[in-house]
Design a protein around this motif. Structure first.
Motif: not given
Length: 321
Positions: A45-51, A70-73, A13-15
Motif C-alpha cells: 500500500x501507500x506506506x511501503x516505499x520509504x526509499x 490494496x491496503x485500506x481501500x 462506488x469503491x473507496x
C-alpha cells in the motif's frame, strides 16, 4: 521534509486513496520532474516505499496509493479488475490536477502501470516497470495454489510461508543479497495484512490467481524495464522479451537479487528510478532494445553510451539469452 497529504477518492462506488509527499523545497534548484506515482505488488500500500521518498523527494512530488483491493481501500468488485484499477489511477491524476505523471509499477503493479500507459499514453511522461510477471510457470502456480489452500483451511502461518517462498529464489547456489531479511519481511507483511484487513485474503487470492495481459506493445512513452537476475516468478529473459515490445525501451538486470529486488536492492532500485525519471544516464548495462512488432520476436540488443552508475551502486547486468 514537507508534510504528506492523504486524499480519499472513489471509483464506481469503491473507496480508495493516495498519499502525496510534495517535493522538498529545500532540495534547491537541481533537476526536477513530473510527479511520480508508485504502484506496488499485492498488498503493497501507500506506506511501503520509504526509499522512494528519500531518493525521489528532492526531484518530484511522490505519490503512493491504496488502490482498490490494496491496503485500506475497499475490495475489488467482482469481474475484471483492470478497468477499475486504471480508472482509479486516472482519478488520482485528475485529483492532483496534473496532465502527465511518471509511473513506476512493480510486480502486480507493473500490469496496472503498463495498462494505464497503453490506454492513455499521453498522460504518462515516463514508465518504469520492475519484476514484470509476464509469464508465470506452472511450478510457481502450483506452489501458490498450495498457499491458497492453506489460507482457505485457516492456516495463516502456512500460507504466509508458502506465499513468501513462492516469490523468492531459495537456491543456495544463486546468491541473493539480504535474502533471509527479505524473506522474513515478506512473510510478516502477509501475516500483518491478514490480521488487519478483512478483505486481505481475497485480495491475495485474486493477485496470485490473476493472469495480467502484457500483450499489445506500447509506443510513445519512454520506458525502462528491470529485473533481479535470479527472478523465479518470471525469468529476466522473459522480461527482456516483453521489454522488446515497448518502442525504444531500455532493459537491465540487477545482480544478486530475485523477484523482491525492491527489498534486496532497495537503494539501488530507487536510485535507478530517480535517474530514469530525471533523464540522467543509467549506465552502459541498460541496453536500449529495438522495438518488436510482435511479442516473442527478439532481435539482438545494442547498448547505449552512458556514464557509470553512482558510487556504491552494484553494476547492473544485461540479461543473457
Amino acid at each position: 521534509m514537507p508534510e504528506e497529504i492523504i486524499r480519499s477518492l472513489s471509483v464506481d462506488g469503491v473507496r480508495y486513496g493516495y498519499r502525496l509527499l510534495p517535493r522538498d523545497p529545500a532540495a534547491g534548484a537541481g533537476p526536477s520532474t513530473e510527479p511520480v506515482l508508485v504502484i506496488g505488488g499485492a498488498l503493497q500500500g501507500m506506506f511501503g516505499w520509504p526509499q522512494m521518498d528519500e531518493h525521489l523527494g528532492p526531484v518530484a512530488d511522490v505519490v503512493t496509493a491504496d488502490l482498490p483491493g490494496m491496503g485500506s481501500a475497499d475490495p475489488l468488485p467482482p469481474g475484471p479488475s483492470a478497468p477499475v484499477l486504471r480508472a482509479a489511477v486516472t482519478g488520482i491524476l485528475d485529483d492532483l490536477g496534473v496532465s502527465r505523471i511518471n509511473l513506476f509499477g512493480f510486480s502486480y503493479g507493473a500490469a496496472i502501470a503498463f495498462g494505464c500507459a497503453q490506454h492513455d499514453p499521453g498522460r504518462v511522461a515516463r514508465l518504469v516497470l520492475g519484476g514484470v510477471p509476464t509469464h508465470i510457470g506452472e511450478d510457481r502456480r502450483a506452489h501458490w495454489h498450495r498457499a491458497t489452500r492453506a489460507l482457505a483451511e485457516g492456516d495463516a502461518e502456512g500460507f504466509a510461508t508458502l506465499a513468501a517462498d513462492g516469490l523468492m529464489c531459495l537456491d543456495p547456489d544463486r546468491p541473493v543479497h539480504r535474502r533471509e531479511l527479505a524473506r522474513r519481511y515478506v512473510r510478516r507483511s502477509f501475516l500483518h495484512a491478514l490480521a488487519h484487513s478483512e478483505h486481505a485474503a481475497e485480495s491475495l487470492r485474486r493477485a496470485l490467481a490473476d493472469r495480467p495481459d502484457f500483450s499489445g506493445g506500447l509506443s510513445g512513452v519512454p520506458a525502462l524495464v528491470f529485473a533481479g537476475e535470479h527472478d523465479t516468478v518470471t525469468s529476466p529473459e522473459r522480461q527482456r522479451e516483453f521489454a522488446g515490445t515497448i518502442e525504444g525501451s531500455r532493459f537491465l538486470t540487477l545482480p544478486e537479487s530475485d523477484h523482491w529486488v525492491v527489498l534486496e536492492r532497495s537503494d539501488e532500485v530507487a536510485d535507478l528510478v530517480t535517474r530514469f525519471f530525471t533523464d540522467r544516464p543509467l549506465g552502459p548495462a541498460a541496453a536500449r532494445l529495438p522495438h518488436q512488432a510482435r511479442a516473442g520476436e527478439v532481435t539482438p540488443a545494442g547498448s547505449t553510451p552512458a556514464s557509470p552508475p553512482g558510487p556504491g551502486s552494484p553494476t547492473p547486468r544485461t540479461a543473457q539469452r
